[in-house]
Design a protein around this motif. Structure first.
Motif, mmCIF file in Angstrom:
data_model
loop_
_atom_site.group_PDB
_atom_site.id
_atom_site.type_symbol
_atom_site.label_atom_id
_atom_site.label_comp_id
_atom_site.label_asym_id
_atom_site.label_seq_id
_atom_site.Cartn_x
_atom_site.Cartn_y
_atom_site.Cartn_z
ATOM 1 N N ALA A 192 -6.457 24.023 4.627
ATOM 2 C CA ALA A 192 -6.094 22.958 5.566
ATOM 3 C C ALA A 192 -6.769 23.164 6.917
ATOM 4 C CB ALA A 192 -4.580 22.912 5.740
ATOM 5 N N VAL A 193 -6.875 24.423 7.351
ATOM 6 C CA VAL A 193 -7.538 24.718 8.628
ATOM 7 C C VAL A 193 -9.003 24.317 8.562
ATOM 8 C CG1 VAL A 193 -8.340 26.579 10.131
ATOM 9 C CG2 VAL A 193 -5.973 26.549 9.351
ATOM 10 N N VAL A 194 -9.696 24.719 7.493
ATOM 11 C CA VAL A 194 -11.120 24.394 7.366
ATOM 12 C C VAL A 194 -11.310 22.881 7.308
ATOM 13 C CG1 VAL A 194 -13.165 24.614 5.907
ATOM 14 C CG2 VAL A 194 -11.665 26.584 6.258
ATOM 15 N N GLY A 195 -10.507 22.208 6.489
ATOM 16 C CA GLY A 195 -10.635 20.753 6.376
ATOM 17 C C GLY A 195 -10.273 20.035 7.661
ATOM 18 N N GLY A 196 -9.211 20.496 8.314
ATOM 19 C CA GLY A 196 -8.798 19.843 9.559
ATOM 20 C C GLY A 196 -9.808 20.006 10.668
ATOM 21 N N SER A 204 0.847 -1.193 0.000
ATOM 22 C CA SER A 204 0.000 0.000 0.000
ATOM 23 C C SER A 204 0.878 1.237 0.000
ATOM 24 C CB SER A 204 -0.894 -0.008 1.252
ATOM 25 O OG SER A 204 -1.695 1.140 1.276
ATOM 26 N N GLY A 205 0.759 2.062 -1.049
ATOM 27 C CA GLY A 205 1.706 3.143 -1.258
ATOM 28 C C GLY A 205 1.794 4.115 -0.120
ATOM 29 N N ASP A 206 0.684 4.445 0.572
ATOM 30 C CA ASP A 206 0.739 5.480 1.581
ATOM 31 C C ASP A 206 0.826 4.916 2.983
ATOM 32 O OD1 ASP A 206 -2.733 6.306 2.167
ATOM 33 O OD2 ASP A 206 -1.791 4.425 1.565
ATOM 34 N N LEU A 207 1.150 3.618 3.107
ATOM 35 C CA LEU A 207 1.204 3.018 4.431
ATOM 36 C C LEU A 207 2.614 2.645 4.849
ATOM 37 C CD1 LEU A 207 -1.911 0.697 4.267
ATOM 38 C CD2 LEU A 207 -1.708 2.905 5.396
ATOM 39 N N SER A 208 3.611 2.948 4.081
ATOM 40 C CA SER A 208 4.966 2.573 4.459
ATOM 41 C C SER A 208 5.382 3.288 5.711
ATOM 42 C CB SER A 208 5.933 2.903 3.321
ATOM 43 O OG SER A 208 5.877 4.259 3.035
ATOM 44 N N ARG A 251 -3.484 17.866 5.803
ATOM 45 C CA ARG A 251 -4.017 18.479 4.597
ATOM 46 C C ARG A 251 -3.032 19.457 3.969
ATOM 47 N NH1 ARG A 251 -7.443 16.047 7.159
ATOM 48 N NH2 ARG A 251 -9.466 15.431 6.344
ATOM 49 N N ARG A 252 -2.285 20.146 4.787
ATOM 50 C CA ARG A 252 -1.288 21.052 4.229
ATOM 51 C C ARG A 252 -0.209 20.273 3.487
ATOM 52 N NH1 ARG A 252 3.606 22.435 5.539
ATOM 53 N NH2 ARG A 252 4.461 24.403 4.759
ATOM 54 N N LEU A 253 0.237 19.144 4.068
ATOM 55 C CA LEU A 253 1.250 18.320 3.407
ATOM 56 C C LEU A 253 0.714 17.697 2.121
ATOM 57 C CD1 LEU A 253 2.849 16.536 6.492
ATOM 58 C CD2 LEU A 253 3.870 18.324 5.080
ATOM 59 N N ALA A 254 -0.620 17.573 2.036
ATOM 60 C CA ALA A 254 -1.233 17.024 0.822
ATOM 61 C C ALA A 254 -1.379 18.072 -0.268
ATOM 62 C CB ALA A 254 -2.597 16.432 1.157
ATOM 63 N N GLY A 255 -0.975 19.316 0.020
ATOM 64 C CA GLY A 255 -0.982 20.343 -1.007
ATOM 65 C C GLY A 255 -1.977 21.445 -0.802
ATOM 66 N N ALA A 256 -2.796 21.397 0.256
ATOM 67 C CA ALA A 256 -3.778 22.449 0.489
ATOM 68 C C ALA A 256 -3.086 23.701 1.024
ATOM 69 C CB ALA A 256 -4.835 21.980 1.489
ATOM 70 N N THR A 257 -3.718 24.864 0.778
ATOM 71 C CA THR A 257 -3.213 26.082 1.401
ATOM 72 C C THR A 257 -3.486 26.022 2.900
ATOM 73 O OG1 THR A 257 -5.315 27.260 1.163
ATOM 74 C CG2 THR A 257 -3.762 27.372 -0.695
ATOM 75 N N THR A 258 -2.857 26.912 3.646
ATOM 76 C CA THR A 258 -3.032 26.878 5.099
ATOM 77 C C THR A 258 -4.494 27.077 5.475
ATOM 78 O OG1 THR A 258 -0.792 27.638 5.539
ATOM 79 C CG2 THR A 258 -2.418 28.009 7.261
ATOM 80 N N ARG A 259 -5.177 28.022 4.829
ATOM 81 C CA ARG A 259 -6.579 28.273 5.179
ATOM 82 C C ARG A 259 -7.465 27.100 4.800
ATOM 83 N NH1 ARG A 259 -8.215 34.656 4.831
ATOM 84 N NH2 ARG A 259 -6.457 35.415 6.083
ATOM 85 N N SER A 299 5.591 15.497 1.627
ATOM 86 C CA SER A 299 4.188 15.620 1.248
ATOM 87 C C SER A 299 3.677 14.287 0.726
ATOM 88 C CB SER A 299 4.017 16.685 0.158
ATOM 89 O OG SER A 299 4.401 17.950 0.642
ATOM 90 N N ARG A 300 2.492 13.928 1.158
ATOM 91 C CA ARG A 300 1.849 12.732 0.634
ATOM 92 C C ARG A 300 0.347 12.908 0.794
ATOM 93 N NH1 ARG A 300 3.459 8.224 5.176
ATOM 94 N NH2 ARG A 300 3.569 9.648 6.937
ATOM 95 N N PRO A 301 -0.428 12.226 0.037
ATOM 96 C CA PRO A 301 -1.874 12.447 0.099
ATOM 97 C C PRO A 301 -2.413 12.149 1.481
ATOM 98 C CG PRO A 301 -1.278 11.144 -1.838
ATOM 99 C CD PRO A 301 -0.065 11.226 -0.989
ATOM 100 N N ALA A 302 -3.270 13.030 1.957
ATOM 101 C CA ALA A 302 -3.949 12.769 3.224
ATOM 102 C C ALA A 302 -5.004 11.715 2.987
ATOM 103 C CB ALA A 302 -4.599 14.054 3.741
#
Length: 779
Positions: A680-684, A30-34, A670-678, A765-768
């Motif tokens: 990422a804040v809303v999503g988090g 699984s690519g994102d589980l290493s 979310r920020r590491l997945a490429g979102a802007t800080t704002r 960075s990796r997909p959240a």
């Protein structure tokens, strides 16, 4: 190429119940589980081991609980004793060196039940009751010593100033092995006299009778907390998860954690004293953190399953993310609690040990046995769905309500943040007038307790008699202090009392404990108020230097309820800055390493201090000023327990980090997945809403149990901690934290060049993980 399909329930169960080698290869594929470089990699490896060795992980945890229980039965022995601060500690150490125990001073109040009744000696019913009591004591040879009654010539001090009440004072005699039996016989004798003389009030209060009243209240409170906290927690968990099995898992882990903790405490009590009054605190804190840590893990695992991942994959993601948060939070709580040790107060050693044990065990269980349990259950964890609630709760979605609030805040952070800061400052304002004052026994427990009622009436008629100051006098060369010179000095002390303008009162009692002479001097006031503190200062600074201070070859010190409270407060005040500084520096360093950011630790600490100040303000307003006293069932005495603010600061600073670290971790994902800080804040905020709200409701409900207990100190702690958690989970989480991060922007996630060398992982960075797009709203 076949299209990617969401695994069915059966497929997921096979994944988790297959061979360990096959399962491990699937996880590595699984690519994102290493588990290569993330800060949660180590926790993920631990969880991976537990998943592959489910029976061993679960059996090992149960074995730990059983071994702890057996050890408490086999290894527990006589408990260690604590050293008190200041002069109180000096008295305790001197008495500990003596062969015999300090005799028990008890008092019996005899007064008319109705107003009036004339003078004591002119009231036949009062005289008859006194004679009856003396006759009963005569039937107990060797049980009573130094008996003084109002009927003796020259016993004016045994009659109240208004002449209506009489006080019978006596020591319960030894030897050590018979003192308890003698006390029980004395209590039975007083009860007999009270039954035969119902037209007058015959009540007892003193050293042991008041201590027993406190111990009985603690035991009842502990039993009440046990009966109340677990059912409340279960109901909330059923609402949170919508399934009986899922709700039972956190409660099972909490119960076994608390059992193991108290069993281990019973063993270590031989070396570290654990005050019985802190057992309720350890119990409820243990339940709160155990359930919170399990909740973090369970909700993330369920979220990943709802996104289409297998049970095994979901568990590995949960361990790398929520498991990492649990470890960081648990370590933070334990290290913050260790700051109490810098106070130099022995009583905090047991509290720190017990709380650290329960938090540490909860942390270990949540990242070892919990993944094993979830792996064994698979999708069966959602069995036993609650009607009308199960379907809604067994899926996961972001909270639209918190998402809208977070978006509004990040769009206008200064307006929202400024309003929230202003609101908390208004709430904190009453704390500027906070007066630290411990509750006397007559203030701490409700008057419905017969001994407390007796002590209050005794205090009114004979100020200071229920809890007098204890002056210990001993020879500096180890010899006896019971000399003619000391006796003459004690006689002169009577004159000093007469000249003290009522601050010092009588009657004085003296008794020998081997080579130590104990002098009991009643003080004006309730025992811990300003009047009592002034009386103590008069005794220490004026009366004793003018009498015992002029005798060569002796030393003396003052103990007792008033002296202990004052010595404790002085020690605590002198070390408070050191404790607070330690916690702040430690929290800053931990957050700096975890988030590799300079701004995040500063913001987190500032928000914690702001919410703490608001909680202090509410605490002062409610208990010192008396707001809602009738609703909460207490009588205000004009102060806040002296130990509580520092204790609350240390414990809450650690516990509130749960929410900060969890929310900030989701934002950073979310920020590491490429979102802007704002973004990422809303999503988090939206993604963490369900977990944080549920955890806050549970922790608030558990701490609210303290409010239902009898002692006012427990009520104070319940209100203070529940209010602080509510503020953290609402205003801080929903407004201040997103506003602060939004205003900081990308600066929130940067470190100055030199600080880049700090330990910690530079995450790539990796997909959240993608949450389910459908399902119930996370409230």
């Amino acid at each position: 190429m076949s299209p990617t399909r969401k695994p069915s329930s059966t497929q997921s169960d096979r994944t988790v119940t297959g061979s360990p080698d096959r399962e491990a290869s699937q996880i590595r594929a699984s690519g994102d589980l290493s588990a290569d470089a993330g800060q949660g990699a180590f926790i993920e490896r631990i969880a991976g081991w537990s998943i592959r060795h489910r029976a061993l992980a679960i059996g090992g945890w149960l074995a730990l609980v059983v071994v702890a229980l057996l050890a408490s039965a086999v290894l527990s022995g006589s408990s260690a004793s604590t050293d008190d601060p200041g002069e109180s500690g000096a008295v305790k150490r001197v008495l500990r060196e003596q062969k015999n125990y300090e005799p028990i001073l008890e008092n019996v109040l005899i007064q008319p039940r109705e107003a009036g009744g004339g003078k004591f000696m002119d009231n036949p019913a009062l005289v008859k009751a006194t004679e009856d009591l003396v006759a009963e004591f005569d039937k107990l040879p060797g049980a009573v010593a130094d008996l003084r009654t109002p009927l003796e010539p020259g016993s004016e001090q045994q009659i109240s100033k208004d002449g209506r009440s009489g006080l019978v004072t006596f020591f319960v005699a030894g030897p050590n092995d018979k003192m308890t039996a003698h006390f029980d016989s004395v209590v039975a004798a007083v009860d007999k006299v009270a039954d035969r003389n119902k037209d007058v009030r015959v009540v007892q209060a003193g050293d042991v009778s008041l201590s027993r009243a406190v111990d009985d209240a603690v035991k009842k409170d502990f039993a009440s907390a046990e009966r109340t906290s677990l059912p409340i927690t279960l109901v909330i968990l059923l609402v949170v998860f919508g399934a009986l099995v899922a709700a039972a898992i956190p409660l099972l882990l909490a119960a076994t954690t608390v059992v193991a903790t108290f069993s281990l405490i019973a063993v270590v009590e031989r070396w570290v004293a654990v005050n019985s009054a802190v057992t309720s605190m350890i119990l409820l804190i243990g339940i709160a953190v155990s359930v919170d840590y399990s909740l973090f893990y369970l909700r993330r695992e369920r979220e990943e399953r709802a996104a289409g991942r297998s049970v095994a994959e979901s568990l590995h993601i949960a361990s790398r993310t929520s498991g990492h948060v649990v470890i960081v939070s648990g370590v933070t709580v334990i290290l913050c609690l260790s700051g109490l040790l810098l106070s130099g107060l022995d009583v905090f050693r047991g509290l720190t040990l017990g709380t650290a044990l329960v938090v540490g065990l909860a942390m270990i269980a949540s990242v070892t046995v919990l993944p094993a349990l979830l792996a064994a259950l698979g999708h069966r964890v959602d069995k036993g769905r609650v009607p009308w609630l199960g379907k809604r709760r067994t899926t996961v979605a972001e909270s639209r309500g918190w998402q809208k609030l977070a978006r509004a805040v990040v769009n206008r952070p200064k307006v929202w943040g400024g309003a929230a800061v202003l609101a908390l400052l208004v709430m904190a304002a009453p704390a500027l007038d906070m007066r630290l004052q411990d509750a006397a026994v007559v203030n701490s427990l409700p008057r419905s307790a017969p001994t407390v009622d007796a002590a209050i009436r005794m205090q009114e008629a004979f100020p200071g008699s229920p809890t007098p100051a204890k002056v210990a006098v001993w020879g500096v060369d180890g010899g006896s202090s019971d000399t003619p010179q000391v006796k003459a000095a004690v006689d002169r002390l009577h004159q000093q009392i007469a000249d003290s303008d009522g601050r010092l009162a009588g009657p004085i009692s003296t008794v020998r404990v081997d080579d130590v002479l104990m002098v009991r001097v009643p003080l004006a006031g309730s025992g811990t108020d300003e009047v009592s503190n002034e009386a103590l200062a008069t005794l220490r600074d004026v009366a004793l230097p003018a009498t015992l201070g002029k005798v060569e070859g002796i030393d003396y010190a003052v103990a007792g309820r008033t002296a202990f409270a004052e010595d404790f407060k002085d020690q605590l005040t002198s070390r408070a800055a050191l404790v607070v500084g330690f916690v702040l520096v430690l929290a800053f360093a931990l957050l700096l390493i975890v988030f590799r950011s300079l701004a995040i630790p500063v913001v987190s600490i500032a928000l914690n201090l702001l919410s703490m100040g608001a909680a202090y303000g509410v605490l002062t307003w409610v208990f010192q000023d008396g707001a809602f006293s009738s609703v909460l069932g207490f009588t205000p005495y004009g102060g806040v327990a002296g130990w509580l603010p520092l204790f609350m600061f240390v414990v809450l600073f650690g516990l509130s980090m749960d929410y900060h670290i969890f929310i900030l971790s989701r934002i950073r994902e979310r920020r590491l997945a490429g979102a802007t800080t704002r973004e990422a804040v809303v999503g988090g905020i939206a993604a963490s809403a369900g977990v944080v709200t549920s955890a806050a409701v549970i922790m608030t409900a558990v701490f609210t149990v303290f409010i239902t207990l009898s002692a006012i100190e427990n009520k104070m702690m319940g209100v203070g901690m529940a209010v602080a958690i509510l503020i953290d989970a609402t205003i801080v989480r929903g407004v201040l934290l997103p506003a602060a991060v939004a205003m900081l922007g990308e600066r929130a996630w940067t470190l100055p060049g030199r600080l880049n060398r700090l330990p910690g992982t530079r995450e790539q960075s990796r997909p959240a993980p993608v949450a389910a797009a459908t399902g119930a709203r996370a409230d």
